[in-house]
Design a protein around this motif. Structure first.
Motif, mmCIF file in Angstrom:
data_model
loop_
_atom_site.group_PDB
_atom_site.id
_atom_site.type_symbol
_atom_site.label_atom_id
_atom_site.label_comp_id
_atom_site.label_asym_id
_atom_site.label_seq_id
_atom_site.Cartn_x
_atom_site.Cartn_y
_atom_site.Cartn_z
ATOM 1 N N CYS A 10 37.011 27.736 37.855
ATOM 2 C CA CYS A 10 36.353 27.868 39.156
ATOM 3 C C CYS A 10 36.801 26.712 40.037
ATOM 4 C CB CYS A 10 34.832 27.899 39.006
ATOM 5 S SG CYS A 10 34.114 26.448 38.177
ATOM 6 N N HIS A 11 36.398 26.745 41.295
ATOM 7 C CA HIS A 11 36.833 25.737 42.269
ATOM 8 C C HIS A 11 35.607 25.194 43.000
ATOM 9 C CE1 HIS A 11 41.103 26.710 41.718
ATOM 10 N NE2 HIS A 11 40.737 27.985 41.707
ATOM 11 N N TYR A 175 46.722 32.532 25.827
ATOM 12 C CA TYR A 175 45.475 33.248 26.081
ATOM 13 C C TYR A 175 45.542 33.951 27.438
ATOM 14 C CZ TYR A 175 43.429 30.565 22.209
ATOM 15 O OH TYR A 175 43.168 30.033 20.969
ATOM 16 N N LEU A 176 44.778 35.033 27.572
ATOM 17 C CA LEU A 176 44.628 35.744 28.837
ATOM 18 C C LEU A 176 43.193 35.572 29.312
ATOM 19 C CD1 LEU A 176 46.365 39.179 28.039
ATOM 20 C CD2 LEU A 176 47.443 37.043 28.814
ATOM 21 N N SER A 177 43.022 35.236 30.581
ATOM 22 C CA SER A 177 41.679 35.054 31.122
ATOM 23 C C SER A 177 41.319 36.199 32.057
ATOM 24 C CB SER A 177 41.577 33.722 31.862
ATOM 25 O OG SER A 177 40.252 33.494 32.296
ATOM 26 N N MET A 178 40.147 36.759 31.814
ATOM 27 C CA MET A 178 39.647 37.914 32.561
ATOM 28 C C MET A 178 38.785 37.430 33.724
ATOM 29 S SD MET A 178 37.250 41.024 31.068
ATOM 30 C CE MET A 178 38.531 41.650 29.994
ATOM 31 N N SER A 179 39.144 37.875 34.931
ATOM 32 C CA SER A 179 38.390 37.527 36.135
ATOM 33 C C SER A 179 37.700 38.763 36.693
ATOM 34 C CB SER A 179 39.333 36.953 37.191
ATOM 35 O OG SER A 179 40.155 37.989 37.729
ATOM 36 N N GLY A 180 37.104 38.615 37.864
ATOM 37 C CA GLY A 180 36.447 39.744 38.508
ATOM 38 C C GLY A 180 37.380 40.900 38.793
ATOM 39 N N VAL A 204 37.060 34.181 29.828
ATOM 40 C CA VAL A 204 36.500 34.765 31.050
ATOM 41 C C VAL A 204 36.354 33.672 32.093
ATOM 42 C CG1 VAL A 204 35.315 36.742 30.026
ATOM 43 C CG2 VAL A 204 34.179 34.512 30.071
ATOM 44 N N GLU A 205 36.417 34.074 33.342
ATOM 45 C CA GLU A 205 36.365 33.125 34.458
ATOM 46 C C GLU A 205 35.886 33.829 35.710
ATOM 47 O OE1 GLU A 205 40.119 32.694 36.907
ATOM 48 O OE2 GLU A 205 40.995 32.851 34.892
ATOM 49 N N THR A 206 35.583 33.024 36.730
ATOM 50 C CA THR A 206 35.263 33.595 38.042
ATOM 51 C C THR A 206 36.402 33.412 39.047
ATOM 52 O OG1 THR A 206 34.180 31.540 38.759
ATOM 53 C CG2 THR A 206 32.770 33.297 37.830
ATOM 54 N N ASP A 207 37.133 32.301 38.973
ATOM 55 C CA ASP A 207 38.031 31.872 40.049
ATOM 56 C C ASP A 207 37.249 31.727 41.347
ATOM 57 O OD1 ASP A 207 40.446 30.953 41.021
ATOM 58 O OD2 ASP A 207 41.233 32.938 41.508
ATOM 59 N N SER A 208 35.958 31.474 41.219
ATOM 60 C CA SER A 208 35.124 31.323 42.411
ATOM 61 C C SER A 208 35.613 30.154 43.263
ATOM 62 C CB SER A 208 33.660 31.105 42.005
ATOM 63 O OG SER A 208 33.542 30.060 41.069
ATOM 64 N N PRO A 209 35.540 30.352 44.583
ATOM 65 C CA PRO A 209 34.727 31.308 45.337
ATOM 66 C C PRO A 209 35.367 32.683 45.578
ATOM 67 C CG PRO A 209 35.822 29.822 46.856
ATOM 68 C CD PRO A 209 36.188 29.350 45.469
ATOM 69 N N PRO A 215 27.884 43.319 41.260
ATOM 70 C CA PRO A 215 27.473 43.869 42.552
ATOM 71 C C PRO A 215 27.672 42.924 43.728
ATOM 72 C CG PRO A 215 25.584 42.970 41.425
ATOM 73 C CD PRO A 215 26.746 42.756 40.505
ATOM 74 N N TYR A 216 28.507 41.887 43.564
ATOM 75 C CA TYR A 216 28.694 40.882 44.619
ATOM 76 C C TYR A 216 30.050 40.990 45.293
ATOM 77 C CZ TYR A 216 24.717 38.889 42.161
ATOM 78 O OH TYR A 216 23.494 38.704 41.566
ATOM 79 N N ARG A 217 30.794 42.038 45.004
ATOM 80 C CA ARG A 217 32.145 42.147 45.540
ATOM 81 C C ARG A 217 32.126 42.061 47.073
ATOM 82 N NH1 ARG A 217 36.893 46.701 44.321
ATOM 83 N NH2 ARG A 217 38.559 45.477 45.310
ATOM 84 N N GLY A 218 33.070 41.285 47.588
ATOM 85 C CA GLY A 218 33.140 41.075 49.031
ATOM 86 C C GLY A 218 32.351 39.867 49.497
ATOM 87 N N LYS A 219 31.577 39.259 48.586
ATOM 88 C CA LYS A 219 30.811 38.070 48.913
ATOM 89 C C LYS A 219 31.436 36.863 48.220
ATOM 90 C CE LYS A 219 26.569 40.785 49.316
ATOM 91 N NZ LYS A 219 25.167 40.965 48.841
ATOM 92 N N ARG A 220 30.919 35.705 48.520
ATOM 93 C CA ARG A 220 31.400 34.492 47.857
ATOM 94 C C ARG A 220 31.055 34.545 46.373
ATOM 95 N NH1 ARG A 220 27.781 29.705 48.813
ATOM 96 N NH2 ARG A 220 26.789 30.756 47.058
#
Length: 268
Positions: A10-11, A175-180, A204-209, A215-220
């Motif tokens: 994440c960031h 390794y492979l990391s799964m994001s949104g 697993v990761e977010t790569d947020s933001p 159900p948050y697609r399109g949001k931060r």
């Protein structure tokens, strides 16, 4: 008890979180995200990224230059990467890699930067964190050449590239990391790549933001939302959420051994 899971990428230093960083971190902890790795993408940002990790026991950090920034600033040296790696909470080299989608004109500089990061991963024993976009052939070649010179560990962060690059990485023990991205309706090919991979090579990761899952697609995006990606991962592997989370925790501990071994007492 809430199932524990780690957001491996994440960031938290990004301006998106400047007004709500403490709240976002607490949201993650409340969701069972008991560890986060916040990633430095430019050398100038390292002090801020490090300070976030130092201020929060559950947060670790990685240091490197993002390939899209490689041409915009002086290249980091192996010595600099190794020096910063001495920090007790610096646990990964990168993110680095190749991105020819937006910045193909700097391909040569990106490749030089990538090789520098590989050498630092080899020297420190810390995992390399790779960003790959529209550069599969060069990526596979450079990673493999480096590995044949001296083995190192690596995670292909936010993996959404070709099955061929996935296989090349897995063949090297990476390794492979799964994001949104893996949760998006049109990402069946990405889900198929993960389904064909060994469970003991998945993070697993977010790569947020960025890249918030439904159900948050399109949001931060924020680290707490990694549970939604993990729920999709559990579905892909035909597991319960708890069993998938347990598997990715073991994988994270194996790859990011420095983070797994850290405790507040170790630096007291």
């Amino acid at each position: 008890m809430t199932t524990r899971i780690t957001d491996s990428h994440c960031h938290l230093d990004f301006p998106d979180f400047d007004d709500c960083r403490e709240e976002v971190i607490q949201n993650a902890l409340d969701a069972g995200v008991h560890r986060m790795v916040t990633i430095c993408t430019k050398t100038v940002n390292e002090p801020k990224v490090r300070a976030i990790a130092e201020a929060h026991d559950p947060i670790f950090y990685a240091y490197g230059i993002h390939p899209m920034s490689a041409a915009d600033q002086p290249l980091v040296s192996v010595d600099d990467l190794v020096r910063v790696a001495q920090h007790p909470k610096m646990v990964g080299i990168g993110e680095t890699g190749l991105d020819y989608h937006y910045t193909a004109d700097s391909a040569a500089i990106q490749q030089t930067s990538l090789r520098t990061h590989i050498e630092a991963a080899q020297e420190t024993g810390l995992p390399l964190i790779i960003h790959a976009r529209a550069a599969d052939d060069d990526m596979a070649r450079i990673l493999t050449e480096g590995y044949r010179t001296k083995p190192y560990t690596c995670v292909m962060h936010c993996f959404s590239s070709s099955p061929e690059l996935a296989r090349a990485a897995l063949d090297l023990g990476f390794y492979l990391s799964m994001s949104g991205i893996a949760t998006f309706p049109k990402s069946q090919e990405v889900r198929d790549i993960f389904a064909a991979a060994p469970l003991d090579r998945i993070l697993v990761e977010t790569d947020s933001p960025y890249l918030a899952p439904p159900p948050y697609r399109g949001k931060r995006n924020e680290p707490g939302y990694v549970v939604h990606t993990a729920q999709k991962g559990a579905e892909v592997f035909g597991l319960s959420y708890e069993d998938f989370a347990k598997a990715t925790e073991a994988n994270f501990d194996r790859l990011f051994a420095k983070a797994a071994a850290w405790s507040p007492e170790s630096v007291a």
